[in-house]
Design a protein around this motif. Sequence first.
Motif, PDB file in Angstrom:
ATOM      1  N   LEU B  38     107.775  55.943 128.085  1.00 42.10           N
ATOM      2  CA  LEU B  38     108.052  54.789 127.781  1.00 42.10           C
ATOM      3  C   LEU B  38     106.447  53.810 127.768  1.00 42.10           C
ATOM      4  O   LEU B  38     105.805  53.926 128.878  1.00 42.10           O
ATOM      5  N   MET B  42     106.472  49.520 123.854  1.00 39.23           N
ATOM      6  CA  MET B  42     108.171  49.460 123.738  1.00 39.23           C
ATOM      7  C   MET B  42     108.699  48.537 124.553  1.00 39.23           C
ATOM      8  O   MET B  42     109.661  47.965 124.179  1.00 39.23           O
ATOM      9  N   PRO B 197     109.348  69.310 106.827  1.00 40.01           N
ATOM     10  CA  PRO B 197     109.147  67.794 106.459  1.00 40.01           C
ATOM     11  C   PRO B 197     109.033  67.119 108.074  1.00 40.01           C
ATOM     12  O   PRO B 197     108.633  66.182 108.258  1.00 40.01           O
ATOM     13  N   PHE B 200     105.542  65.951 108.897  1.00 41.64           N
ATOM     14  CA  PHE B 200     104.802  64.981 108.078  1.00 41.64           C
ATOM     15  C   PHE B 200     104.477  63.918 109.203  1.00 41.64           C
ATOM     16  O   PHE B 200     103.350  63.423 108.885  1.00 41.64           O
ATOM     17  N   GLN B 201     105.309  63.762 110.236  1.00 40.07           N
ATOM     18  CA  GLN B 201     104.922  62.687 110.735  1.00 40.07           C
ATOM     19  C   GLN B 201     103.771  62.836 111.891  1.00 40.07           C
ATOM     20  O   GLN B 201     103.127  62.077 112.559  1.00 40.07           O
ATOM     21  N   VAL B 403     111.397  66.257 129.265  1.00 40.59           N
ATOM     22  CA  VAL B 403     112.140  66.260 127.977  1.00 40.59           C
ATOM     23  C   VAL B 403     112.692  64.720 127.549  1.00 40.59           C
ATOM     24  O   VAL B 403     112.436  64.557 126.445  1.00 40.59           O
ATOM     25  N   VAL B 404     113.184  64.195 128.544  1.00 39.51           N
ATOM     26  CA  VAL B 404     113.737  62.757 128.160  1.00 39.51           C
ATOM     27  C   VAL B 404     112.606  62.036 127.697  1.00 39.51           C
ATOM     28  O   VAL B 404     112.628  61.302 126.862  1.00 39.51           O
ATOM     29  N   PHE B 407     111.364  62.719 124.225  1.00 37.22           N
ATOM     30  CA  PHE B 407     112.547  62.230 123.249  1.00 37.22           C
ATOM     31  C   PHE B 407     112.495  60.678 123.120  1.00 37.22           C
ATOM     32  O   PHE B 407     112.559  60.135 122.092  1.00 37.22           O
ATOM     33  N   ALA B 408     111.899  60.103 124.261  1.00 37.05           N
ATOM     34  CA  ALA B 408     112.371  58.507 124.255  1.00 37.05           C
ATOM     35  C   ALA B 408     111.370  57.970 123.435  1.00 37.05           C
ATOM     36  O   ALA B 408     111.619  57.032 122.923  1.00 37.05           O
ATOM     37  N   ASN B 410     110.045  58.434 120.210  1.00 39.46           N
ATOM     38  CA  ASN B 410     110.655  58.223 118.894  1.00 39.46           C
ATOM     39  C   ASN B 410     112.031  58.489 118.706  1.00 39.46           C
ATOM     40  O   ASN B 410     112.505  58.427 117.601  1.00 39.46           O
ATOM     41  N   GLY B 411     112.537  58.613 119.703  1.00 37.90           N
ATOM     42  CA  GLY B 411     113.873  59.194 119.438  1.00 37.90           C
ATOM     43  C   GLY B 411     114.047  60.407 118.694  1.00 37.90           C
ATOM     44  O   GLY B 411     114.954  60.609 117.951  1.00 37.90           O
ATOM     45  N   SER B 412     112.948  61.329 118.519  1.00 38.91           N
ATOM     46  CA  SER B 412     112.903  62.358 117.743  1.00 38.91           C
ATOM     47  C   SER B 412     112.999  63.820 118.466  1.00 38.91           C
ATOM     48  O   SER B 412     112.369  64.017 119.518  1.00 38.91           O
ATOM     49  N   ARG B 413     113.978  64.508 118.111  1.00 41.94           N
ATOM     50  CA  ARG B 413     114.061  65.947 118.781  1.00 41.94           C
ATOM     51  C   ARG B 413     112.996  66.844 118.569  1.00 41.94           C
ATOM     52  O   ARG B 413     112.769  67.609 119.365  1.00 41.94           O
ATOM     53  N   MET B 417     110.228  69.540 121.012  1.00 37.19           N
ATOM     54  CA  MET B 417     109.876  71.023 120.830  1.00 37.19           C
ATOM     55  C   MET B 417     108.400  70.819 121.011  1.00 37.19           C
ATOM     56  O   MET B 417     107.775  71.678 121.361  1.00 37.19           O
ATOM     57  N   LEU B 420     107.290  71.139 124.301  1.00 40.00           N
ATOM     58  CA  LEU B 420     107.376  72.335 124.853  1.00 40.00           C
ATOM     59  C   LEU B 420     106.263  73.105 124.411  1.00 40.00           C
ATOM     60  O   LEU B 420     105.823  73.965 125.515  1.00 40.00           O
TER      61      LEU B 420
END
Lengths: 452, 510
Positions: B38, B42, B197, B200-201, B403-404, B407-408, B410-413, B417, B420
């Motif tokens: 965070l 944000m 895809p 791309f980001q 992990v969290v 994710f936090a 961009n809220g991207s799964r 990865m 990791l």
Amino acid sequence: MPFSAFWRNGELWLLACMLLVAGALGCGRSESYPSQPITLLCPWSAGGGTDRVSRQVAAQLEGALGVPVNVINATGGSGVTGHTRGAQARNDGYTLTMVTVELNMLHWRGLTSVTYKDFHPLHLLNRDSAALFVRADSSIASLDQLRDEIAQSPGKLKASGTAFGGIWHVAMAGWLDQQGVDPTAATWISINGSGPSIQELNAGGVDFICCSLPEVDALLASGDVRCLGVMSDERVGGFEQVPTFKEQGHDWSIAGWRGLAAPIGIPADRLERLEAAIGEVAHSEELRDFMSQAGFNLSLEGSEQFAQTLSRQDLIFEKVLTGPAFTTIKAEQFGAMLFPLMILTLLVGLLAVLIWKSFVSQKSRRPEPLVWPKLFGVITICVFYWLVSETVGFLLGAILLIIAVGLMVSPREQRLGNMKLTVPFAFLFSVLVYQGFAIWLSVPLPRGWWGW
Amino acid sequence: MMDEIQQAFSQVFFDPAIWLIVTGAAIYGIFLGAMPGLTATMGVALFVPITYWMEPVPALAAIVTMVACAIFAGDIPTTLMRVPGTPASAAYADDAYELAKRGQAQRALVVALWFSVCGGIFGGVLLMLVGHQLAAIATLFSVAEYFWLYLMGLSCAVIVGKEGVLRSAIGLLLGLFFSTVGLSAVFGEARFTFGHPELFQGINFIPAMIGLFGLSEVLRGVMSSDQVSATGVAQGSERGVFVSTLRTFFRRQGAWWRSSLLGTVIGALPGAGADMAAWVCVSVSKRFSRTPEEYGRGSSEAIADACSANSSSLAAAWVPALVFGIPGDSVTAIAIGVLYMKNLQPGPEIFEQQGALVYSLYFLFLLANLVMLPVGWLAIRASQQVLRVPRWILLPVVTLFCVVGSFAVNGSRFDVMLMLAFGLLGVLCERYRVSIGAMVLGLILGGPLEERFVQTLAGSQGNWTGFFDRPVALVLAILCVLIWGRVLWKTAVKPRGDGPVPDPPDSATL
């Protein structure tokens, strides 16, 4: 030996538990809509214009729908990431996207297969027309003069406003093309974002810039920058002193826009609920005040009208972006691989030096051995969480993750004792993290079976 | 003008509501910064819809305090868990974590807090004195100047790295290379995406940073057989820590002035920001230090100078925002939006027309930093509990945060990865002593560097003279060449009489 020890040490039953959870996927729920937080994807980064509009709309939608609406900045790839994620999101009405003009542009540039047809347009909110700006001390006084100077000495004048192929670039190129001037005659410097472009204009790096009026508001009002004209059919509210292109005999108008859309295939009753709530927000006094104070030009169109606008605009952008004007610009002087190749060459060179040095050097230091089973154990646990969290939810996934890693780092003889503490701790801590991230900081975490 | 200053002073210091808001924002900011993934940006973005109902001064108070505290609080997870809370902490992550391992976590954090507060106050006061003169610096900087500036920032990472020039440069180049993955902003072309895809980001530096620093530490912790808690037990009394920090401060006043001033100047350039200020100041500080070999191995000097710099740069970032309406960083971008909503127009006349408001902003910097001292101290005390947590609880918790946190962002799964993968890469880098700090900076600055490079070339029609034909660009270019000449000279000629070097660079085998 390490592998067999790994299995005998009790990780086996843990793995079995995990598989059980993973196997039990697919629990359906039927609830009234909306009953969980809604995600609003914003394809641009926090702090930009689209983000500001998104957050304002999200705050008002919360009131209209009665559930939290969280903004996620799905940034990157000039808007490709956000629009693609928005189009591919589950069509259950819990993911909306703040689509922008790039939705009509990206697919013509061959960057994505997502088009406006992948979205159900909900409401158009804002439209900002392009405009051309020069520094106050510039010798260029009018549009005609600018066009003639560009035509007479191609490549002399430099312009910017956004990245290569962005909306403001297309606006300028389209204008030149329409005026019968080669669009490449003005050198476009690809600068990401209008802020840095204005900075460049200020520092004397470019001769003119193309972007929307509110973005240059501060310098326009102070008289440091002059506006040559705005590419709209009528004068823009708040900038009445700025003449349009049409008034100056250049029949060209183009604008960037923002609107709400959902992925196609949302059940009709949910769509109805959404459209009603968004319509209420769009026509509220609060939004009107916000837009005018923030300098955005409010432009409202309902679902059907918005859909027509989208298909009409798509044709315009097809003409500009696939026409000869733009395909010739595409051929750049130096390829996109120039910089990466320079980096790679240097990298290979230095790696060679490193290997040579270590070969020559007498001293050697033995690094700690890698314990691969443990290493991949942690990675596997994280991947497992990654796979199941969307279905079982954050809480269950996090609890399993804490217990699993806890087991892994405990020595065998202490394992049972440690677990007595780890298991209740895992429950408590996961709940706390969920509370912190998802409730207080509105970062949507997967909800899954237990919800919150 | 005195009237305005007086009015601003009473608006800020005599209003209990402001004190309340600042305290609340400080707590929120600390909480936010201490959570990996965070960022201050944000937090401010989340806060914007609330500012709609607030008066301009309280709204600015909340934003200013939140950011200052979040940037400091980023040091807490950096020190205790080696997960940088904000990118600005990456420059001295190794120093802070090394100190924590030796049982001096409290000392590291108190130094960070004290110097952040002092740097922040310095920035505020300097703005008050020369605010709009400072704005003139930005008008000197076109793309060519930025190119050299970024190159200098990157060179700093190579100089600072404890791994030696060669291995730091390799880390840096890896980072630069990773930054080219994805859809190129300048060219609008996809590079190294292999048709995926998601790529791309590009590679977002926050998940990468969390993986390289945080997860790799977990992975190494899991692999190591010793059962001692990763961070050492606290030593020394609280008073002792404060006294020694104050002593450091008074002993190193010259260094503090230098770092704060440099931080302010870098902050006043739009697009440079706190991360860059921290890196540049650490390397300058190392150059002048009597104990340069400690840098990267637990040097409190590095922490002190970097914290003064990144904190003082925060205030300066407001200068281009107020004067030109050009945001210096993403936070001021949001702040400009807030100003517009209040019908306050940024621009060169803001000092005349809105004098009281501008001075209130400067006073707010002072107030925010004063409030940060006690709140930050409470946070440090509370965070000390982490040191008591046994390893078999701490490691799972850090894993979950990695992990969290990734994710936090961009809220991207996909980012999880990525985190990791970078965790594994981090383990390999530590093994072969490739600098991960330099890699993170390469990832952050790689995009802007390439953009400026291509823009400069495009501006001069592909002619390389475009990099030198403006006076400021030429000066910066000569500086860069000098820095590199010195670095190459020092590596080519073996160090002689430089005192004992505990771990000479380039001596280990692959």
